[in-house]
Design a protein around this motif. Structure first.
Motif, PDB file in Angstrom:
ATOM      1  N   LEU B 295    -100.242  70.898 -64.441  1.00 44.87           N
ATOM      2  CA  LEU B 295     -99.312  70.040 -64.695  1.00 44.87           C
ATOM      3  C   LEU B 295     -99.364  68.541 -64.455  1.00 44.87           C
ATOM      4  N   VAL B 296     -99.084  67.955 -65.455  1.00 42.56           N
ATOM      5  CA  VAL B 296     -99.318  66.344 -65.302  1.00 42.56           C
ATOM      6  C   VAL B 296     -97.892  65.983 -65.266  1.00 42.56           C
ATOM      7  N   GLY B 297     -97.492  65.054 -64.056  1.00 45.13           N
ATOM      8  CA  GLY B 297     -96.370  64.377 -64.202  1.00 45.13           C
ATOM      9  C   GLY B 297     -96.134  62.642 -64.302  1.00 45.13           C
ATOM     10  N   GLU B 298     -95.005  62.263 -64.556  1.00 51.64           N
ATOM     11  CA  GLU B 298     -94.882  61.066 -64.640  1.00 51.64           C
ATOM     12  C   GLU B 298     -94.294  60.555 -63.165  1.00 51.64           C
ATOM     13  N   THR B 299     -94.901  59.253 -62.799  1.00 52.52           N
ATOM     14  CA  THR B 299     -94.461  58.875 -61.790  1.00 52.52           C
ATOM     15  C   THR B 299     -94.599  57.119 -61.605  1.00 52.52           C
ATOM     16  N   VAL B 300     -94.459  56.716 -60.319  1.00 58.23           N
ATOM     17  CA  VAL B 300     -94.870  54.983 -60.342  1.00 58.23           C
ATOM     18  C   VAL B 300     -95.911  54.811 -59.306  1.00 58.23           C
ATOM     19  N   ASP B 301     -96.659  53.597 -59.226  1.00 57.46           N
ATOM     20  CA  ASP B 301     -97.423  53.048 -58.485  1.00 57.46           C
ATOM     21  C   ASP B 301     -96.948  52.391 -57.377  1.00 57.46           C
ATOM     22  N   ALA B 302     -97.756  51.828 -56.415  1.00 62.00           N
ATOM     23  CA  ALA B 302     -97.188  51.146 -55.161  1.00 62.00           C
ATOM     24  C   ALA B 302     -96.447  49.885 -55.751  1.00 62.00           C
ATOM     25  N   ASP B 303     -96.768  49.356 -57.045  1.00 56.36           N
ATOM     26  CA  ASP B 303     -96.060  48.227 -57.618  1.00 56.36           C
ATOM     27  C   ASP B 303     -94.947  48.436 -58.464  1.00 56.36           C
ATOM     28  N   GLY B 304     -94.763  49.780 -58.550  1.00 57.07           N
ATOM     29  CA  GLY B 304     -93.444  50.330 -59.148  1.00 57.07           C
ATOM     30  C   GLY B 304     -94.008  50.411 -61.021  1.00 57.07           C
ATOM     31  N   ASN B 305     -95.117  50.457 -61.211  1.00 55.44           N
ATOM     32  CA  ASN B 305     -95.432  50.345 -62.482  1.00 55.44           C
ATOM     33  C   ASN B 305     -95.802  52.063 -62.961  1.00 55.44           C
TER      34      ASN B 305
END
Lengths: 486, 461
Positions: B295-305
């Motif tokens: 499963l691929v999920g959406e998230t954010v990186d360390a900069d909030g992108n």
């Protein structure tokens, strides 16, 4: 407009990418009750679609771009002629249910591939049906089960799995309805023979063994392991994930392995596709041949025609049609271009490259190699335990390698080596690339000691920074659709 | 050697670094009596030679760019726009592997997330995995998932006799070692009454196909009634469907399906003699933790992108080992990418048009064939792009005539899987079939019914 935006953000009502002809037949009304209200797919033009995917592709690392030493995955060069072959209209535009008379060329390719990979690994019969390595494992375990049941040995329900095994081995065991029993490794990285003897009883179906194993080591007691399992009435399953190390060197079938899957997408250069499609054919001894999934390709007694045949005691069909044919075409092409001598050279150089990597790492001294006292085969397993940089972990080293434009090795596997860095260079890398990778590891070791934050925060040059995986798992977002128009 | 870049000097330098004089020393731990077998393989060919050989092998097959075809039965000749192959031929996509390092795999991960989203839109479901091997193994995985959702307290799978025969075979292969039963397809159920009667407190899952293997369409109301009846008995409903049909038809997510599976080959993947194809697998979000596959999920990186990762992998074999929801590792990622590119290119309007064209052409063909003496279209229900034709003589004989005299690849012979139908053929018509091809088929079928037609067993191409 940013073309790496989310695809629905590029959509505008009324756009379409593909024109289709108007019906050339009288129309038949579609009853209202069947119709859907809305079809919430994006509306894009072809230039948008092209740019969107091209930009996405540029955010991907790949073997065509650079060194990809992902241990146990055999990320070798994918020859372009393979792609050409699989796209020939006579292969790509053929329906699987056509009259066999009309597909003799495709069937001959499968027939020869069955024979060639059987010869390479020492098996009497092969089914090309399984779609991937794990699918082949599951097939193999079902074959072992069926053979034991045919012998009337219904009490057998345990499968022995060394602690260095891929996770798919115990998972395949469970799917077949059996219990996986873990066998420890000894100090040299081999299966612990005493532990094996203690585990063998009349409830054991057999053992699943990867050779060379996931430590990159050849099981030096393999013949003894096979004999012990056979004496206990069990069968030996060979996980062929690491076949790239031993083509033309030794045949698992000769060593006593009864059933084995091949990974055409590893050993035989078919592309990994971002995670698939693979192909996981299964080879067996003559004794197990009647249990193979079918249909497989056979030849008439007159030898003038290829026909479909399902083995008489087949475990059944494991996939629709005949397997991932497009992948088979690529593997066939690769084998035909190498021949026996070429394949042996592939394995020899894969092992030479891995040992060069191991020797240089040992010399460098920053990345301990627990089994470095032995020559490895296709891969070596080091540890991300840099002396003087105790706060730095394998994950940090892996992420920092990205800044040096390398794909990191497999990390934290096998489970029996802490902070594992599993490095498989393959035979298609040049010495300069391996040296550059070693230089990067050398620099990273210095950085780890002098400026560990640089590693903790890596990567710095990738399209995104480290991603919040905990958040993704805690509040899973698997789909994002625009709000329905009101 | 063409794919091995090491020079002799390189080899010498490397052996020196290792401390060996001969590569053979690296294999000293391989049992000597079995070392260096003399492999009997054909002599190696150059690229030029292998291309010539492959060209000849490929030319021995009747391909659908040259032959008109009315064959479906689980693999379909639909239009694939050129852009799809352009996209999946990008080396950045096809020479990568599983996106274990998300920071340098955002291209693939985002494309896979978009695939999940577009398939969710198409099926009307809340969640979609990154792919299974094909339509058949997706059905088997649905059965295992349902038993897991039911915490193994219910262990019977009720399948419709009009679920693809190969899917039923694969399902039985998959569960042969598990304590599970597969029933239902011994009935001649066509209105779900028999399936509902068989559903009891041991039933984990009922599996039907719509449009079914024989092409029939069940109305959304019939499907909703089935779902309600199945749910009232505490079981789940899986629907295997045709993604092309969903261009116009109400999706299973709108009539109560808990799991939706499909053969995704039709979405931009070539026929390729049966594979690689694409197992579409969609389900309700509440069951996500029992689902199988990546499963691929959406998230954010360390900069909030915004970014994308593989997620909920604690269900999977590399973490959970023997307790995983499935053993699947490699999937059909590139085929899913093809499907995503296809859906993006066709879009809302293109897919609807493909579905409409298939409908109109199939119905035109059925009307014409029904008028030929000796042939009868036997459909109790509406159909989408496939239909059953009762024939005046064995289907194999008719097909041989079509091929020999008209270069037409005829329909699927149903006599083995559905003997009670007699000499019956399953014909498939898509947007790829022209009116001229259909009219030729009608003429050819008319001629083929005559017992005086000589049938030559040898097919020459």
């Amino acid at each position: 407009m940013k073309f790496d935006d989310y695809i629905y953000d590029l959509s505008s009502p009324g756009r379409t990418g593909v024109d289709l002809p108007d019906p050339d037949v009288p129309e038949t009304p579609i009853p209202e009750e069947f119709l859907r209200d809305d079809l919430p797919l994006p509306e894009l033009s072809l230039p948008q679609v092209t740019r969107h995917y091209l930009r996405l592709s540029q955010k991907n690392y790949a073997v065509d771009k650079g060194f990809y030493p992902l241990g146990s995955c055999t990320m070798k060069y994918n020859p372009k002629v393979n792609e050409w072959a699989a796209r020939l209209p006579g292969f790509a535009n053929v329906h699987p249910l056509q009259d066999p008379h009309t597909v003799q060329g495709a069937m001959s390719l499968m027939y020869e591939l069955q024979a060639m990979i059987g010869e390479i690994a020492g098996f009497d019969a092969v089914s090309l049906q399984p779609a991937a390595g794990a699918h082949g494992e599951f097939t193999g375990v079902l074959i072992m089960r069926a053979a034991q049941l045919a012998r009337g040995e219904t009490q057998r329900h345990k499968i022995l799995v060394p602690d260095s095994a891929h996770g798919t081995n115990p998972a395949s065991t469970s799917m077949a309805g059996f219990t996986a029993v873990q066998i420890p490794s000894d100090k040299d990285g081999n299966v612990d023979i005493e532990a094996l003897k203690a585990a063998l009883d009349d409830e054991v179906i057999g053992i699943m063994i990867t050779n060379p194993n996931t430590l990159g080591l050849f099981e030096s007691h393999i013949v003894e392991v096979c004999n012990l399992v056979h004496e206990a009435g069990g069968l030996v399953y060979g996980d062929g994930a690491n076949l790239n190390a031993i083509m033309g060197i030794v045949r698992p079938g000769d060593l006593g392995v009864d059933v084995m899957h091949f990974n055409l997408h590893k050993t035989f250069s078919t592309p990994h596709g971002g995670g698939g499609p693979g192909s996981g054919p299964v080879g067996v001894t003559a004794e197990l041949a009647p249990f193979l999934p079918g249909p497989i390709v056979d030849m008439t007694e007159e030898g003038d025609e290829y026909v479909w045949r399902t083995p008489e005691k087949s475990i059944g069909r494991i996939k629709s049609f005949y397997g991932n044919f497009g992948v088979m075409v690529r593997a066939y092409t690769y084998i035909k271009m190498h021949g026996a001598e070429g394949l042996r050279q592939v394995s020899e150089i894969a092992v030479l490259n891995a040992n060069y990597m191991q020797a240089r790492l040992l010399q460098m001294g920053d990345y301990p190699i627990p089994y470095g006292h032995r020559f490895c085969k296709h891969e070596t397993v080091a540890q991300g335990k840099i002396p003087g940089a105790e706060g730095v972990h394998t994950l940090d080293i892996a992420k920092r390698l990205i800044d040096y434009d390398f794909h990191p090795p497999t990390i934290y596997f096998p489970l029996i080596v802490s902070e594992a860095l599993m490095i498989e260079p393959t035979e298609t890398e040049d010495k300069e690339t391996i040296d550059a990778f070693l230089d990067a590891l050398d620099k990273i070791a210095d950085e780890a000691r002098e400026n560990p934050e640089l590693l903790h925060e890596a990567p710095h040059n990738a399209p995104v920074r480290r991603l919040d995986e905990v958040r993704a798992a805690r509040h899973p977002i698997l789909v994002r659709l625009p709000a329905p128009a009101t | 050697m063409r794919y091995i870049p090491l020079t002799d000097d390189d080899r010498r330098a490397m052996m020196e670094a290792i401390g060996i004089e001969d590569i053979d020393e690296l294999f000293a731990d391989v049992p000597a009596e079995f070392r260096y077998p003399d492999l009997q393989l054909p002599a190696p060919l150059t690229e030029m030679e292998v291309m010539r050989e492959l060209d000849m092998m490929a030319a021995e097959n009747a391909n659908l760019r040259e032959f008109a075809s009315f064959l479906g039965a689980g693999a379909y000749n639909h239009f694939v726009p050129a852009i799809v192959d352009t996209i999946i031929s990008r080396g950045e996509f096809y020479t990568a592997y599983t996106p274990y390092q998300p920071e340098i795999s955002q291209g693939h991960l985002q494309a896979a997330f978009e695939y999940q989203s577009m398939v969710a839109a198409l099926t009307g479901m809340e969640a979609v995995n990154a792919s299974h091997y094909d339509g058949s193994t997706a059905v088997a995985e649905a059965a295992i998932m349902a038993v897991n959702i039911q915490r193994h307290k219910r262990r019977t799978i009720v399948v419709s006799p009009t679920l693809h025969p190969q899917y039923r075979e694969v399902l039985r292969t998959y569960v042969q070692g598990m304590d599970m039963k597969v029933i239902g397809d011994e009935t001649h159920d066509n209105d779900f009454h028999a399936l509902i009667d068989l559903t009891d407190d041991d039933t984990a899952l009922v599996i039907v196909q719509n449009p079914d293997f024989l092409g029939q369409l069940h109305t959304p109301q019939e499907m909703q009634d089935l779902a309600d009846a199945v749910h009232a008995k505490g079981a789940l409903l899986a629907v295997a469907t045709d993604p092309i049909a969903l261009g116009i038809l109400k999706p299973p997510g709108e009539y109560g399906a808990d799991i939706v599976t499909a053969e995704g080959q039709v979405l931009g993947n070539s026929l390729s003699f049966g594979g690689p194809y694409l197992g579409i697998f969609a389900f309700r979000m509440k069951h996500v933790r029992k689902s199988s596959g990546r499963l691929v999920g959406e998230t954010v990186d360390a900069d909030g992108n915004r970014g994308y990762v593989l997620t909920l992998s604690t269900r999977e074999q590399h973490i959970r080992r023997e307790k995983a929801t499935s053993n699947i590792c490699s999937n059909q990622a590139l085929n899913a990418l093809a499907a995503a590119a296809y859906l993006a290119a066709m879009g809302k309007h293109g897919l609807r048009k493909v579905a409409e064209l298939s409908w109109h052409k199939a119905h035109y063909a059925a009307q014409q064939i029904h008028q030929i003496d000796g042939y009868e279209v036997v459909m109790d229900k509406p159909f989408f792009k496939e239909f059953v034709v009762k024939c005046p003589r064995p289907v194999a004989e008719i097909n041989r005539y079509l091929l020999e005299e008209y270069g037409i690849i005829g329909g699927y012979d149903l006599s083995r899987d559905y003997p009670h139908l007699g000499d019956a053929m399953l014909l498939c018509v898509t947007e790829m079939n022209t009116r001229e091809e259909i009219d030729d088929l009608v003429i050819a079928l008319g001629e083929a019914q005559s017992p005086h037609i000589h049938l030559n067993l040898e097919v020459s191409l």
